[in-house]
Design an enzyme around this catalytic site. Structure first.
Site, PDB file in Angstrom:
ATOM      1  CB  CYS A 187      -0.991  -0.007   1.146  1.00 34.21           C
ATOM      2  SG  CYS A 187      -0.239  -0.318   2.720  1.00 34.21           S
ATOM      3  CG  ASN A 188       3.208   2.684   2.630  1.00 38.62           C
ATOM      4  OD1 ASN A 188       2.280   3.479   2.552  1.00 38.62           O
ATOM      5  ND2 ASN A 188       3.583   2.129   3.754  1.00 38.62           N
ATOM      6  CB  SER A 235       9.244   0.557   6.057  1.00 34.84           C
ATOM      7  OG  SER A 235       9.513  -0.613   5.334  1.00 34.84           O
ATOM      8  CD  GLU A 280      10.040  -8.725  11.033  1.00 33.30           C
ATOM      9  OE1 GLU A 280       9.935  -9.526  10.088  1.00 33.30           O
ATOM     10  OE2 GLU A 280      11.086  -8.534  11.667  1.00 33.30           O
TER      11      GLU A 280
END
Ligand SMILES: NC(=O)c1ccc[n+]([C@@H]2O[C@H](COP(=O)([O-])OP(=O)(O)OC[C@H]3O[C@@H](n4cnc5c(N)ncnc54)[C@H](OP(=O)(O)O)[C@@H]3O)[C@@H](O)[C@H]2O)c1
Length: 423
Positions: A52-53, A109, A115
């Site tokens: 989603c990123n 991230s 994770e």
């Protein structure tokens, strides 16, 4: 003859694009996309990573493909090519490898060190392998990057101290309430944030009740997340039954009002802690003035998450240094792969030659004695190996050290044809 392979990374991520823009770049049919990219962007290998990123393409190619990649990606998603200009990032070789390592070690991230991305990358390379979208180069690269990423995470502790607003809220409740295990816990809401809270409660072994406007939603939620579903009306009129209340809804008004909590406290002989994770608030700030009530809102919880984050940030430098070292190791093994088709080809043709000459000699000798045949055969092998292995290893080394000239020269010397090149 062109020997140099390129490792390419083209990506659209949350760093340049807000989520609602990012979504537009999503590739729906990945298998089809692999075919399109290979055909129209002249890529030999590709792997797509989508979360989603981020939407990322890793590829191996022999040519410059930035424009072709944009074109193919645009045609797959039905976007204008111009849309890509502001959103896409494009890097090659060392930088692409560096980026992959940042991904596997959690450094790129949104929540540092999380994770999930590692699992997502594992799935991506597994399915790319299955449909043969990836080959020797990317398979090797990804396998190594995943192993390195795992090692970096473990040794640096970058992912330690699990943080989400959900688990931070549970941690705060633990810090503020003695013997939480014996207390009655309620969770209001069944959305994303509630899921995080429930996961954390479940992991730590707490029992809890869950409520949502529709009982059906609470029931489904509890089936997967644990907890016991309770009717909404029952909760609203009976807050006194609870000692800790987590609230995570998108209700546009105060669900937990001063009046309801004042009533509840009248029928209660111990304190109450309320954690409002909603933004805008769903708990009236005024409840904090009621005796025995402790209220924490999202700002305070987020601040704790931030502090925790800083502990991770301190580890980033360390991880960056490790990555920098590992990049050159990975780069060398990628370059070494450049020599493999030639090396394999040469070994094979020499082996054919050896076998042919051996058979010829054996026939001439009319030799039947297995032991003697074995000795002669070993002799041919030993001679061939002692002659070929040194130059072959030197070719590999030269390739590893980025001297494509040696590879080119070797191709001429050994009469190696590019069309033989097996990937
Ligand atoms: N997502 C994040 O990353 C994040 C992080 C920090 C804080 N927050 C905040 O946390 C809150 C919840 O976010 P979310 O992502 O979990 O939302 P979500 O997934 O959309 O879930 C919303 C929840 O609110 C309930 N709800 C909606 N209207 C309601 C009403 N009028 N009365 C009672 N319940 C109602 C819904 O249940 P029913 O449909 O059964 O009513 C559902 O359980 C939001 O205020 C958000 O701003 C979100």
């Amino acid at each position: 003859m062109e020997m140099n392979q390129k490792i390419i990374n083209a990506r659209v991520t949350f760093r340049n694009s807000p989520i609602h823009i990012l979504e537009k770049f999503t590739i729906k049919d990945i298998e089809n996309a692999y075919q399109q990219f290979k055909k129209h962007s002249e890529l030999d290998e590709c792997v797509i990573i989508q979360t989603c990123n981020r939407i990322e393409l890793f590829a191996k190619s022999k040519s410059d493909n930035m424009d072709k990649i944009k074109k193919t990606w645009a045609s797959i998603t039905g976007l204008d090519e111009e849309t890509f200009n502001e959103n896409i990032e494009f890097v090659e070789n060392q930088e692409a490898i560096h980026h992959l390592l940042k991904l596997t070690s959690g450094l790129d991230s949104m929540v540092l060190g999380e994770e999930q991305i590692l699992g997502q990358i594992k799935n991506s390379i597994t399915s790319a392998r299955e449909v043969k979208a990836s080959g020797q180069h990317l398979n090797t690269l990804f396998d190594k990057a995943i192993r390195m990423g795992t090692r970096i995470r473990n040794s640096s502790g970058i992912g330690k101290g699990g943080i989400s607003v959900g688990s931070m809220a549970v941690k705060l409740a633990e810090e503020n309430i003695d013997e939480l295990k014996t207390k009655k816990i309620l969770l209001i809401g069944t959305g994303e944030v509630s899921t995080l809270v429930a996961k954390s409660l479940q992991r730590r072994g707490y029992e809890f009740n869950v409520t949502s406007r529709t009982i059906g939603r609470s029931e489904t939620f509890c089936e997967t997340m644990g907890g016991k579903p309770i009717k909404f009306e029952e909760v609203l009129s009976g807050f006194n039954r609870y000692d800790i209340i987590f609230v995570a809804t998108t209700a546009p008004y105060f669900l937990v009002t001063q009046e309801r909590i004042t009533d509840a406290m009248k029928n209660k002989n111990n304190g109450m802690m309320i954690l409002d994770l909603s933004n805008p608030r769903t708990v009236d700030e005024k409840v904090a003035t009621i005796g025995g009530v402790k209220l924490m809102n999202l700002d305070q919880i987020a601040e704790m998450v931030e502090k925790n984050m800083n502990a991770r940030l301190n580890k980033v430098k360390n991880v960056e240094n490790i990555i920098r070292e590992e990049v050159s190791v990975l780069e060398a093994s990628m370059k070494r792969l450049d020599a493999e088709p030639l090396v394999t080809d040469v070994f094979k043709s020499i082996e054919d030659l050896r076998e042919k000459e051996l058979q010829k000699a054996l026939q001439m000798l009319g030799e039947k004695d297995e032991k003697k045949i074995k000795i002669i055969e070993e002799l041919t092998k030993a001679v061939v190996e002692s002659i070929v292995s040194t130059p072959m290893n030197n070719i590999r080394k030269a390739s590893e050290q980025g001297q494509p000239g040696v590879l080119e020269l070797a191709s001429k010397l050994f009469d190696y044809k590019k069309q033989n090149q097996a990937d």
